[in-house]
Scaffold this motif. Structure first.
Motif, PDB file in Angstrom:
ATOM      1  N   VAL A  13       0.914  -0.986   0.143  1.00 52.62           N
ATOM      2  CA  VAL A  13      -0.307  -0.212  -0.013  1.00 52.62           C
ATOM      3  C   VAL A  13       0.875   1.217  -0.018  1.00 52.62           C
ATOM      4  O   VAL A  13       0.844   2.489  -0.941  1.00 52.62           O
ATOM      5  N   VAL A  14       1.875   1.304   0.699  1.00 51.46           N
ATOM      6  CA  VAL A  14       2.834   2.997   1.174  1.00 51.46           C
ATOM      7  C   VAL A  14       3.550   2.644  -0.485  1.00 51.46           C
ATOM      8  O   VAL A  14       3.608   3.730  -0.912  1.00 51.46           O
ATOM      9  N   LEU A  15       4.296   1.569  -1.206  1.00 48.64           N
ATOM     10  CA  LEU A  15       4.337   1.748  -2.322  1.00 48.64           C
ATOM     11  C   LEU A  15       4.461   2.374  -2.818  1.00 48.64           C
ATOM     12  O   LEU A  15       3.850   2.785  -4.619  1.00 48.64           O
ATOM     13  N   GLY A  16       2.283   1.569  -2.753  1.00 44.00           N
ATOM     14  CA  GLY A  16       2.093   1.791  -4.818  1.00 44.00           C
ATOM     15  C   GLY A  16       1.250   3.351  -4.766  1.00 44.00           C
ATOM     16  O   GLY A  16       0.704   4.122  -5.478  1.00 44.00           O
ATOM     17  N   VAL A  17       1.087   3.888  -3.395  1.00 44.21           N
ATOM     18  CA  VAL A  17       0.635   5.231  -2.733  1.00 44.21           C
ATOM     19  C   VAL A  17       2.098   6.134  -3.953  1.00 44.21           C
ATOM     20  O   VAL A  17       1.687   6.862  -4.625  1.00 44.21           O
ATOM     21  N   LEU A  18       3.260   5.904  -2.580  1.00 42.10           N
ATOM     22  CA  LEU A  18       4.230   6.481  -3.396  1.00 42.10           C
ATOM     23  C   LEU A  18       4.364   6.697  -4.859  1.00 42.10           C
ATOM     24  O   LEU A  18       4.830   7.769  -5.269  1.00 42.10           O
ATOM     25  N   ILE A  19       4.470   5.707  -5.279  1.00 37.26           N
ATOM     26  CA  ILE A  19       4.786   5.115  -6.793  1.00 37.26           C
ATOM     27  C   ILE A  19       4.011   6.075  -7.660  1.00 37.26           C
ATOM     28  O   ILE A  19       3.973   7.165  -8.500  1.00 37.26           O
ATOM     29  N   VAL A  20       2.678   6.096  -7.368  1.00 36.99           N
ATOM     30  CA  VAL A  20       1.023   6.992  -7.980  1.00 36.99           C
ATOM     31  C   VAL A  20       1.514   8.134  -8.393  1.00 36.99           C
ATOM     32  O   VAL A  20       1.079   8.852  -8.863  1.00 36.99           O
ATOM     33  N   VAL A  21       1.818   8.363  -6.819  1.00 39.00           N
ATOM     34  CA  VAL A  21       1.747   9.944  -6.643  1.00 39.00           C
ATOM     35  C   VAL A  21       3.194  11.096  -7.069  1.00 39.00           C
ATOM     36  O   VAL A  21       2.677  11.649  -7.744  1.00 39.00           O
ATOM     37  N   HIS A  22       3.445  10.208  -6.987  1.00 35.27           N
ATOM     38  CA  HIS A  22       5.482  10.880  -7.940  1.00 35.27           C
ATOM     39  C   HIS A  22       5.420  10.763  -9.459  1.00 35.27           C
ATOM     40  O   HIS A  22       4.886  11.842  -9.416  1.00 35.27           O
ATOM     41  N   GLU A  23       4.407   9.527  -9.878  1.00 31.33           N
ATOM     42  CA  GLU A  23       4.209   9.402 -11.835  1.00 31.33           C
ATOM     43  C   GLU A  23       3.101   9.903 -12.014  1.00 31.33           C
ATOM     44  O   GLU A  23       3.283  10.984 -13.135  1.00 31.33           O
ATOM     45  N   LEU A  24       2.478  10.605 -11.526  1.00 39.75           N
ATOM     46  CA  LEU A  24       1.094  11.646 -11.492  1.00 39.75           C
ATOM     47  C   LEU A  24       1.495  13.006 -10.955  1.00 39.75           C
ATOM     48  O   LEU A  24       1.016  13.982 -11.919  1.00 39.75           O
ATOM     49  N   GLY A  25       2.672  13.506 -10.647  1.00 42.23           N
ATOM     50  CA  GLY A  25       3.183  14.502 -10.274  1.00 42.23           C
ATOM     51  C   GLY A  25       3.415  15.270 -11.934  1.00 42.23           C
ATOM     52  O   GLY A  25       3.322  16.069 -12.451  1.00 42.23           O
ATOM     53  N   HIS A  26       4.502  13.997 -12.315  1.00 40.48           N
ATOM     54  CA  HIS A  26       5.358  13.625 -13.696  1.00 40.48           C
ATOM     55  C   HIS A  26       3.975  13.986 -15.246  1.00 40.48           C
ATOM     56  O   HIS A  26       3.935  15.136 -15.974  1.00 40.48           O
ATOM     57  N   TYR A  27       2.745  13.548 -14.595  1.00 44.08           N
ATOM     58  CA  TYR A  27       1.680  13.478 -15.895  1.00 44.08           C
ATOM     59  C   TYR A  27       0.906  14.983 -15.586  1.00 44.08           C
ATOM     60  O   TYR A  27       0.123  15.288 -16.610  1.00 44.08           O
TER      61      TYR A  27
END
Length: 455
Positions: A13-27
């Motif tokens: 859950v931690v890993l998934g949330v942080l990856i999505v948030v990080h990549e969403l910033g780029h997107y």
């Protein structure tokens, strides 16, 4: 092993949330800057599943290796681009827009940490008060004449409300200061000051518990050494210990307080102890062998007994702490900034050798902490997620090629040179960066395995 699924789920859950948030910033930054996004992937490697969405038919994908993700943008350096869409290619954007897109990922991680801390501070939580315990003989805290039961009010003039506040301030100040002044108040409401020297905190390269090396321990009431509960089947029960027994001496050495008794037992795993006891029916002596138990990487002795309740020794040690909307927001910003700066300082000290590389943690340790924090409750879990989000943001801003910070470094060089680096130079940089990153990951994983098998 029964905890493994829970710990893995907490980590996922931690890993998934942080990856999505990080990549969403780029997107989101790419879309805002007018760049076409071809794929948004959680994970690397072979795509497991995908779905095309939006006017640009962007692929939203889940890939096989979950430790990261990426946003693939239209780029003439990576394939043919139709003339009608060339203006939407990443490489056609000015250095300012490209830098915004690159920086948006780490900034999204910092934004997530701020929002999490903001929510935590507004909701509030039960926190330990900054109550000090009796320090071990010879420790810096003992030399500072710290006494059991004193409550810290300020550290070098900065207010302290909770045990976590105290711990964090001491860690921060131990990095670059020789000493701090603790303002405390005792149970009689008398105010005093102690000068605490901090050099011992980093004596082992910051490995382990720095506060323990300073002798800073949490408060324990000065309870008399009277046994309350005796665990059935434990070493104490087998030796004949009874509820109500008062420990007079251990191996002939007088015992005045419960914590003296505990300290002796903990240091005597597997070794027979002679206990002199005061009992209603008359004084007796018994022999007990503390059984070894692993605790924080070392073996300690335990005999399966608890202290008798003493109403006169009770003291409130917790307080509910919460803040209003604006104060919670201010504290969230300060917390995120301070932890980001501290991370950078500790990384710098790793490079100079002042901090051991053994402090570098990999996915196994992070998964362990994720599970532990989830066990403690939602507020602990969210604080852990915020801390890892900050670490991810700081790591990605390091000027290492293949990381976001490496691309920002390329952009800075482009501004100075007034032209981009050659593709060959960037290719070499990518190879160097990848080598550094793989080395760091291998070292972190080695540390994980060492902690796992050696405690």
């Amino acid at each position: 092993m029964n905890d493994l699924p829970f710990y893995l789920a907490a980590f996922a859950v931690v890993l998934g949330v942080l990856i999505v948030v990080h990549e969403l910033g780029h997107y989101l930054a790419a879309r805002w800057c007018g760049v076409k996004v071809l794929r948004f992937s959680v994970g690397f490697g072979r795509i497991l599943c995908k779905k095309e969405l939006g006017e640009d038919r962007t692929e939203w994908a889940l890939s096989v290796f979950p430790l990261g993700g990426y946003v693939k943008m239209l780029d003439e350096r990576e394939g043919d681009v139709a003339a009608s869409e060339a203006h939407r290619a990443f490489n056609r954007q000015g250095v300012g827009k490209r830098s915004i897109i690159v920086a948006a990922g780490p900034l999204a991680n910092f934004a997530l940490a701020i929002l999490l801390y903001w929510a935590i501070f507004m909701h509030g939580s039960e926190e330990l008060l900054p109550l000090l315990g009796t320090p071990p003989d010879g420790s810096p805290a003992a030399m500072a004449t710290i006494k059991n039961g004193e409550q810290v009010r300020h550290v070098d003039g900065e207010p302290v409300a909770t045990w976590n506040d105290l711990r964090w301030l001491l860690l921060q100040k131990a990095v670059d200061r020789e000493s701090v002044e603790l303002e405390v108040v005792n149970e009689r409401r008398e105010i005093a000051s102690h000068r605490l020297y901090l050099a011992a905190a980093g004596e082992q390269g910051w490995e382990g518990d720095a506060l323990e090396r300073l002798g800073i321990r949490f408060y324990r009431p000065d309870m008399p050494p009277v046994i309350g509960k005796v665990v059935a089947g434990g070493p104490g029960a087998k030796a004949g210990l009874q509820s109500g027994d008062r420990v007079l001496a251990i191996d002939g050495q007088p015992v005045a307080r419960w914590m003296e008794f505990v300290a002796k037992v903990r240091d005597s795993a597997g070794r027979s102890l002679r206990l002199d006891l005061e009992r209603v029916s008359g004084n007796v002596s018994v022999d007990v062998i503390p059984e070894a138990a692993s605790e924080r990487g070392r073996n300690v002795g335990k005999i399966g007994v608890a202290v008798a309740e003493n109403p006169d020794s009770r003291r409130e040690v917790r307080s509910f702490v919460s803040y209003g909307f604006f104060e919670a927001g201010r504290r969230a910003l300060v917390e995120t900034w301070d932890k980001s700066a501290f991370s950078l300082v500790m990384m710098g000290k790793m490079l100079t050798g002042e901090v051991s590389w053994k402090n570098l943690s990999g996915p196994v340790t992070i998964a362990d902490y994720a599970g532990q924090s989830a066990r403690l409750g939602l507020d602990y879990y969210l604080k852990f997620m915020a801390l890892v989000s900050i670490s991810l943001g700081v790591l990605n801003l390091l000027p290492i090629p293949v990381l976001d910070g490496g691309h920002l470094l390329y952009h800075m060089i482009e501004v100075v040179r007034r032209r981009p680096l050659s593709e060959r130079a960037m290719e070499i940089g990518q190879q160097i960066g990848m080598s550094i990153l793989i080395s760091l990951m291998a070292f972190a994983f080695f540390n994980d395995l060492t902690r796992l098998f050696n405690g």
